[in-house]
Scaffold this motif. Structure first.
Motif, PDB file in Angstrom:
ATOM      1  N   LYS A 204      50.783  44.177  55.024  1.00 33.41           N
ATOM      2  CA  LYS A 204      51.957  44.790  54.398  1.00 33.41           C
ATOM      3  C   LYS A 204      52.243  46.164  54.981  1.00 33.41           C
ATOM      4  CE  LYS A 204      51.751  42.454  49.896  1.00 33.41           C
ATOM      5  NZ  LYS A 204      51.555  42.653  48.436  1.00 33.41           N
ATOM      6  N   ARG A 205      51.184  46.963  55.183  1.00 32.00           N
ATOM      7  CA  ARG A 205      51.375  48.301  55.738  1.00 32.00           C
ATOM      8  C   ARG A 205      51.893  48.224  57.179  1.00 32.00           C
ATOM      9  NH1 ARG A 205      46.638  49.641  52.683  1.00 32.00           N
ATOM     10  NH2 ARG A 205      45.306  49.144  54.461  1.00 32.00           N
ATOM     11  N   ARG A 206      51.378  47.272  57.941  1.00 27.29           N
ATOM     12  CA  ARG A 206      51.843  47.125  59.320  1.00 27.29           C
ATOM     13  C   ARG A 206      53.312  46.722  59.363  1.00 27.29           C
ATOM     14  NH1 ARG A 206      47.280  44.474  63.292  1.00 27.29           N
ATOM     15  NH2 ARG A 206      45.551  45.864  62.744  1.00 27.29           N
ATOM     16  N   GLN A 207      53.695  45.840  58.452  1.00 25.00           N
ATOM     17  CA  GLN A 207      55.097  45.429  58.402  1.00 25.00           C
ATOM     18  C   GLN A 207      56.001  46.600  58.051  1.00 25.00           C
ATOM     19  OE1 GLN A 207      55.074  42.197  55.597  1.00 25.00           O
ATOM     20  NE2 GLN A 207      54.177  40.732  57.036  1.00 25.00           N
ATOM     21  N   GLN A 208      55.528  47.448  57.143  1.00 23.98           N
ATOM     22  CA  GLN A 208      56.314  48.621  56.769  1.00 23.98           C
ATOM     23  C   GLN A 208      56.470  49.578  57.954  1.00 23.98           C
ATOM     24  OE1 GLN A 208      54.177  50.225  53.440  1.00 23.98           O
ATOM     25  NE2 GLN A 208      54.959  48.690  51.990  1.00 23.98           N
ATOM     26  N   PHE A 209      55.375  49.816  58.679  1.00 25.63           N
ATOM     27  CA  PHE A 209      55.437  50.695  59.844  1.00 25.63           C
ATOM     28  C   PHE A 209      56.337  50.110  60.923  1.00 25.63           C
ATOM     29  CE2 PHE A 209      51.200  52.435  58.385  1.00 25.63           C
ATOM     30  CZ  PHE A 209      51.684  53.700  58.129  1.00 25.63           C
ATOM     31  N   LEU A 210      56.248  48.791  61.134  1.00 24.91           N
ATOM     32  CA  LEU A 210      57.074  48.157  62.152  1.00 24.91           C
ATOM     33  C   LEU A 210      58.555  48.252  61.795  1.00 24.91           C
ATOM     34  CD1 LEU A 210      57.350  46.499  64.723  1.00 24.91           C
ATOM     35  CD2 LEU A 210      57.012  44.433  63.350  1.00 24.91           C
ATOM     36  N   LYS A 211      58.857  48.020  60.523  1.00 24.86           N
ATOM     37  CA  LYS A 211      60.253  48.126  60.081  1.00 24.86           C
ATOM     38  C   LYS A 211      60.773  49.544  60.289  1.00 24.86           C
ATOM     39  CE  LYS A 211      63.205  47.245  56.081  1.00 24.86           C
ATOM     40  NZ  LYS A 211      63.250  46.808  54.653  1.00 24.86           N
ATOM     41  N   LEU A 212      59.933  50.529  59.995  1.00 26.53           N
ATOM     42  CA  LEU A 212      60.318  51.927  60.193  1.00 26.53           C
ATOM     43  C   LEU A 212      60.551  52.217  61.673  1.00 26.53           C
ATOM     44  CD1 LEU A 212      60.617  54.872  59.158  1.00 26.53           C
ATOM     45  CD2 LEU A 212      58.150  55.110  59.519  1.00 26.53           C
ATOM     46  N   GLY A 213      59.634  51.712  62.535  1.00 26.20           N
ATOM     47  CA  GLY A 213      59.767  51.982  63.960  1.00 26.20           C
ATOM     48  C   GLY A 213      61.006  51.347  64.558  1.00 26.20           C
ATOM     49  N   LEU A 214      61.317  50.124  64.169  1.00 23.48           N
ATOM     50  CA  LEU A 214      62.507  49.450  64.690  1.00 23.48           C
ATOM     51  C   LEU A 214      63.786  50.127  64.216  1.00 23.48           C
ATOM     52  CD1 LEU A 214      61.467  45.693  64.321  1.00 23.48           C
ATOM     53  CD2 LEU A 214      61.508  47.075  66.406  1.00 23.48           C
ATOM     54  N   GLY A 215      63.688  50.831  63.097  1.00 25.68           N
ATOM     55  CA  GLY A 215      64.869  51.475  62.554  1.00 25.68           C
ATOM     56  C   GLY A 215      65.378  52.632  63.387  1.00 25.68           C
ATOM     57  N   VAL A 216      64.538  53.184  64.296  1.00 18.72           N
ATOM     58  CA  VAL A 216      64.981  54.320  65.120  1.00 18.72           C
ATOM     59  C   VAL A 216      65.640  53.851  66.416  1.00 18.72           C
ATOM     60  CG1 VAL A 216      63.131  55.740  64.173  1.00 18.72           C
ATOM     61  CG2 VAL A 216      62.761  54.514  66.327  1.00 18.72           C
ATOM     62  N   LEU A 217      65.685  52.571  66.674  1.00 15.67           N
ATOM     63  CA  LEU A 217      66.242  52.041  67.911  1.00 15.67           C
ATOM     64  C   LEU A 217      67.709  51.662  67.725  1.00 15.67           C
ATOM     65  CD1 LEU A 217      63.326  49.633  68.951  1.00 15.67           C
ATOM     66  CD2 LEU A 217      63.644  52.036  69.598  1.00 15.67           C
ATOM     67  N   ASP A 218      68.457  51.713  68.836  1.00 17.63           N
ATOM     68  CA  ASP A 218      69.810  51.175  68.765  1.00 17.63           C
ATOM     69  C   ASP A 218      69.735  49.652  68.899  1.00 17.63           C
ATOM     70  OD1 ASP A 218      69.650  50.451  71.507  1.00 17.63           O
ATOM     71  OD2 ASP A 218      70.325  52.442  72.111  1.00 17.63           O
TER      72      ASP A 218
END
Length: 285
Positions: A204-218
């Motif tokens: 769950k924590r990894r999914q949250q971090f991944l979602k956050l990281g993808l959010g900074v990309l165009d």
């Protein structure tokens, strides 16, 4: 047996009179006498099921339930004796009790399986045919013969024959002079509850971090990173260059830049939360 001796055998006329008094006038005394005079039948039928290792008193009690059910539905105008009619109810009640108490695992659900359960022992005794190795399994010829006679699959004959050995305690010794128990053969290699829960929380924590990281990309960077790093079968640079109408080198540069953005975003967030280990593990992956 003392209770059965209190009641005399009934003549057909006496039996019919008692049955009519109960059916038409709900005469409890007539019902008591009708049932009591057939306790010998219950006792006799119950003794036939003693071989299943259940208390005779319990078998008789279940048989009494059956004879009372028969009395509720008996129609003396049909011309049959009450014993003939009641024997089916008594047998059904006793067999149902045996099936529910023979094993912790449900034995039979269909009529054919129930018939197999109560017929198997008789057929085995008639054939006198067990495996020579002493395992208790029937020979293939015996299995085929029983399955044909009872109209059930051969696999059910084999399974039911093994269940007739009753349940075994997991703490029972494998050998008389040994220390090993049956439960020693049932080792569970699956993760314990704590490990499973920890793994779930980590994902769950990894999914949250991944979602956050993808959010900074165009949008283009996100598509390239997902296609190159997150797909089970990643797309090639050539496929992506044709899709975005750029060179393969440009796709590679966008991929590297997108990954670096995600890496920075994840690490920054990880330093602010207790789940830092999950963030670092995600970046390293």
């Amino acid at each position: 047996m003392k209770e059965t001796r209190k009641y005399e055998y009934l003549t057909p006329d006496q039996e019919r009179d008692l049955a009519l008094r109960w059916r038409d006038r709900q005469d409890r005394a007539a019902l008591d006498k009708l049932i009591g005079s057939h306790l010998r039948l219950v006792f006799k039928m119950a003794r036939g099921y003693q071989g299943y290792g259940l208390p005779l008193s319990d078998l008789i009690a279940e048989g009494n339930v059956g004879v009372m059910q028969a009395a509720q539905k008996f129609d003396p105008d049909k011309g049959f004796r009450f014993a003939t009619y009641a024997s089916w109810w008594v047998r059904a009640a006793i067999q149902e009790y045996v099936l529910h108490n023979w094993s912790l695992v449900k034995i039979g659900t269909t009529a054919a399986q129930k018939k197999l359960f109560f017929s198997l022992r008789r057929l085995k005794a008639r054939m006198n045919d067990l495996d020579s190795a002493g395992s208790g399994d029937l020979t293939p010829e015996a299995v085929e013969s029983i399955a044909t006679e009872l109209n059930v699959p051969q696999a059910e004959v084999v399974e039911m024959n093994r269940r007739l050995g009753m349940d075994r305690s997991l703490n029972a010794s494998l050998a008389e002079d040994g220390d090993s128990e049956w439960q020693d053969l049932l080792a569970d290699d699956s993760p314990d509850q704590e490990t499973v829960l920890a793994g779930t929380e980590e994902r769950k924590r990894r999914q949250q971090f991944l979602k956050l990281g993808l959010g900074v990309l165009d949008d283009r960077e996100r598509q390239i990173l997902v296609a190159r790093r997150l797909r089970e079968e990643p797309l090639t640079l050539e496929e992506l260059s044709q899709h975005f109408h750029v060179s393969r080198e440009r796709v590679r540069q966008l991929e590297v830049r997108a990954f670096e953005k995600v890496q920075k975003a994840v690490m920054a967030q990880a330093r602010q939360q207790p789940g830092a280990a999950a963030g670092k593990a995600l970046v390293n992956a």
